[in-house]
Every structure is written in structure tokens, then in C-alpha cells.
Design an enzyme around this catalytic site. Structure first.
Site, short mmCIF file in Angstrom:
data_model
loop_
_atom_site.label_atom_id
_atom_site.label_comp_id
_atom_site.label_asym_id
_atom_site.label_seq_id
_atom_site.Cartn_x
_atom_site.Cartn_y
_atom_site.Cartn_z
N GLY A 68 4.29 -6.43 5.85
CA GLY A 68 3.85 -7.33 6.92
C GLY A 68 2.32 -7.42 6.93
N LYS A 82 0.85 -1.20 0.00
CA LYS A 82 0.00 0.00 0.00
C LYS A 82 0.88 1.24 0.00
CE LYS A 82 0.96 1.58 4.22
NZ LYS A 82 1.62 2.82 4.50
N VAL A 96 11.01 -4.64 2.95
CA VAL A 96 10.68 -4.74 4.38
C VAL A 96 10.96 -3.40 5.08
CG1 VAL A 96 11.28 -5.94 6.54
CG2 VAL A 96 11.26 -7.20 4.37
N ASP A 152 -3.08 -1.40 9.06
CA ASP A 152 -3.09 -1.45 7.59
C ASP A 152 -3.62 -2.77 7.05
OD1 ASP A 152 -1.85 1.03 7.55
OD2 ASP A 152 0.17 0.18 7.39
P1 ATP Z 1 4.39 -0.98 9.33
O1 ATP Z 1 3.53 -2.09 8.73
O2 ATP Z 1 4.72 -1.20 10.78
O3 ATP Z 1 3.94 0.39 8.98
P2 ATP Z 1 6.35 -1.10 7.22
O4 ATP Z 1 5.25 -1.07 6.24
O5 ATP Z 1 7.33 0.00 7.14
O6 ATP Z 1 5.79 -1.15 8.68
P3 ATP Z 1 6.83 -3.99 7.18
O7 ATP Z 1 7.53 -4.53 5.99
O8 ATP Z 1 5.39 -4.26 7.37
O9 ATP Z 1 7.15 -2.43 7.18
O10 ATP Z 1 7.66 -4.50 8.45
C1 ATP Z 1 7.75 -3.87 9.69
C2 ATP Z 1 8.40 -4.83 10.69
O11 ATP Z 1 7.45 -5.86 11.01
C3 ATP Z 1 9.62 -5.57 10.19
O12 ATP Z 1 10.81 -4.88 10.46
C4 ATP Z 1 9.57 -6.90 10.96
O13 ATP Z 1 10.33 -6.84 12.15
C5 ATP Z 1 8.12 -7.07 11.39
N1 ATP Z 1 7.43 -8.20 10.68
C6 ATP Z 1 6.68 -9.17 11.25
N2 ATP Z 1 6.17 -10.02 10.34
C7 ATP Z 1 6.58 -9.57 9.14
C8 ATP Z 1 6.37 -10.03 7.81
N3 ATP Z 1 5.62 -11.11 7.52
N4 ATP Z 1 6.92 -9.32 6.82
C9 ATP Z 1 7.67 -8.20 7.09
N5 ATP Z 1 7.92 -7.76 8.33
C10 ATP Z 1 7.38 -8.43 9.35
#
Ligand code: ATP
Length: 298
Positions: free
Chosen positions: A106, A10, A99, A140
Site C-alpha cells: 500500500g 520493502k 497484500v 513506510d
Molecule cells: P502496512 O503497510 O500497514 O504495514 P502491509 O505492508 O502488511 O501493511 P499492505 O499491502 O500495505 O500490507 O496492506 C495493508 C492494508 O491496507 C490492506 O489490507 C488494505 O486494506 C489497505 N490498503 C489500502 N490501500 C491499499 C493499496 N493500494 N494496496 C494494498 N492495500 C491497501
């Protein structure tokens, strides 16, 4: 039997962040768009919960937990508990969403796990229950189920579809090192921002009219000053995106991924090629795209 579900990244076309709430979350007025970058989650029945992660391209998957902290496993457990079923599954995540990039990878995995297990176990969870479970997993996650373009309120978990007549193209510029969403919100509070909640006003009209030049002037992210405060070097990427001819440069969520708005697919490729001189990973993605959906069922 296995089920594979694909869920999109997103972006936030508008991210208005209001005052902190008593539960520690901030009040949001946001417009989400799902873009064509995806994670696939393949669910298979197993004797115990387990997760594996494979990454594509340059993505650094080292921060993704491989135990119960993985949000896909948390989603699976929550779904099983909701239905009172005593079953476990193995979840194989194929990651193409960077990530900790502000792209909610996530959350996409959690949404994909919910849909995959619902189908694998023929649970026939209602949409309302699935959205409620998703909202408890993360702000989200409901949007990752819905996809398209949607208005998000509450802490972002209350979503309703928005009319969007555009076929938008985004140039996606991830950074090697992620940014913690919690750290960006803490910086936002430290800077004393967010006294009032900014509404998306002209954005809905721009989405309906579908001109990129008009959309460009309506994109907004309240978190940008906080992210730039933590990582001042990000300002250079923003400048470069604009110098390379994008209509606008927008920080994705809490960052550090930047998005350039292009006029069409060809324009996106031209901007991406120019940025590739200085950035190791530059992607092109259309939006809006569908939310979590089954791609294989065997
Ligand atoms: P948020 O969703 O918190 O806004 P983001 O979009 O910046 O964060 P994500 O890729 O969702 O980033 O990952 C945030 C953190 O969630 C990662 O650093 C990791 O420690 C944790 N995490 C747990 N499960 C997952 C997953 N399946 N994929 C990615 N990260 C995960």
C-alpha cells in the site's frame, strides 16, 4: 496523457520497536531495504477520483479498497490539496506485491501515486515536500520514495540512505492469509515487549562488507514473537527456509511473509525450488533496488 510509476516492496533488515508513543505509534529504529517486487501505478487525468486494481499471479487483491480508502487515492488528494489544484485522476494499480504481507505494498502505491501525479500535472514538488506528504500518509511511504537501503527512525518515516555494497538475493515466501499490522503491534504490547529500543549496531558494517554469512547474523525483527504468537504455524515456514539452505530466515515487517537470505541468484533459485514443494508461491528478489520511479510517460 498517462504516467506509469513503479514502486518497490520493502523489507526490514532490522526492526527495533521501542515503547508506544503518545500518538499511538511505536518508536522505531529500522533498516529498510527495497527489493525487486513492484507495483505499477498508472495515472490518467479524469473528471473524478477513481482506482482500479489488477493483480498478478496468486495475489489476493480482495482486501484492497476500490474507493477513497485506497491509500493511492489518499495520496493523490493530498498532493492536489498541497498545491491547491482542483484536479482528479484515475489510478490503475497493477499489483505484484502481496497484500497485507508486511511488504508495504500500500505504501508503494501511495509513493507511486505521488510521483505519477507530480509528473502528470508538472507540479515540480520539492523532495522535502514530497517526503513530508509521504510521511503523513504512512510510516513506510517516505522509504518507498527513497528506495535502496535506509535507516528509518521516528515511527519509520524519517529516512536516511545507508551505505550498502551488497547485491543481496532474497527468497520471498508469502502466506495466503495476511496479518494486520495493527494486530501485531497490539500483541507486541500485550506481551510487554519493547521496553527499550534496540539499535541495528553491527548491521551497518555487515552491509558495507557485503558478505551474506555476516549479514545473516545481523538480521533482526522485534515483531517476530508477536507475529508467531498470533500465527504459531508460521514457525514451520521459518524452519523450512533454513532447512532448504538459506543463510537466514527473516520475518518481513509485521509478517506473515518470510524472507530467506541467499548467497546469490543461483542459490536463491535452488532454495526457492526446494520450498516450492510445500509453498504455493515462492519468489526470488534482489535488493537493494530503486525507489518509486517513472517507467512510462506518454
Ligand atoms: P502496512 O503497510 O500497514 O504495514 P502491509 O505492508 O502488511 O501493511 P499492505 O499491502 O500495505 O500490507 O496492506 C495493508 C492494508 O491496507 C490492506 O489490507 C488494505 O486494506 C489497505 N490498503 C489500502 N490501500 C491499499 C493499496 N493500494 N494496496 C494494498 N492495500 C491497501
Amino acid at each position: 496523457m498517462t504516467v506509469t510509476v513503479r514502486a518497490p516492496a520493502k523489507i526490514n533488515l532490522h526492526l527495533g520497536v521501542g515503547p508506544g508513543r503518545e500518538d499511538g505509534y511505536h518508536q522505531l529504529a529500522t533498516v529498510y531495504q527495497a527489493i525487486g517486487l513492484y507495483d505499477d501505478v498508472t495515472a490518467t487525468d479524469a473528471g473524478d477520483w477513481g482506482v482500479t486494481v489488477t493483480v498478478s499471479g496468486e495475489i489476493d487483491g480482495s482486501q484492497v479498497p476500490l474507493d477513497d480508502d485506497n491509500i493511492a487515492i489518499r495520496a493523490g488528494r493530498a498532493l492536489a490539496e498541497h498545491h491547491g489544484v482542483d484536479r482528479c485522476a484515475h489510478l490503475a494499480i497493477a499489483k505484484s506485491i502481496p497484500v497485507a504481507g508486511g511488504l508495504a505494498g500500500g505504501s508503494a502505491d501511495a509513493a507511486a501515486a505521488l510521483v505519477a501525479l507530480d509528473r502528470l500535472w508538472d507540479l515540480q514538488t520539492s523532495d522535502a515536500d514530497l517526503l513530508a506528504l509521504a510521511g503523513r500518509l504512512g510510516s513506510d511511504v517516505p522509504f518507498a520514495l527513497l528506495g535502496g537501503t535506509a535507516y528509518g527512525t521516528g515511527r519509520g518515516e524519517l529516512v536516511e540512505p545507508v551505505a550498502d555494497n551488497g547485491q543481496w538475493w532474497w527468497v520471498v515466501v508469502p502466506e495466503g492469509q495476511g496479518l494486520s499490522t495493527a494486530a501485531v503491534y497490539a500483541e507486541y504490547d500485550r506481551l510487554g515487549l519493547g521496553q527499550t529500543l534496540r539499535a541495528p549496531d553491527g548491521l551497518f558494517e555487515a552491509l558495507a562488507e557485503a558478505y551474506p554469512e555476516v549479514l545473516a547474523s545481523e538480521l533482526h525483527n522485534d515483531l517476530e514473537p508477536a507475529s508467531l504468537d498470533l500465527r504459531p504455524e508460521l514457525a514451520r515456514t521459518k524452519r523450512e527456509i533454513l532447512e532448504c539452505g538459506a543463510y537466514a530466515a527473516l520475518l518481513s515487517g509485521s509478517g506473515p511473509t518470510w524472507l530467506g537470505l541467499a548467497g546469490d541468484a543461483d542459490h536463491a533459485r535452488v532454495v526457492a525450488a526446494a520450498l516450492a514443494d510445500t509453498h504455493p508461491v515462492v519468489l526470488c528478489a534482489p535488493g537493494p533496488v530503486a525507489g518509486a520511479h517513472v517507467v512510462t510517460y506518454a
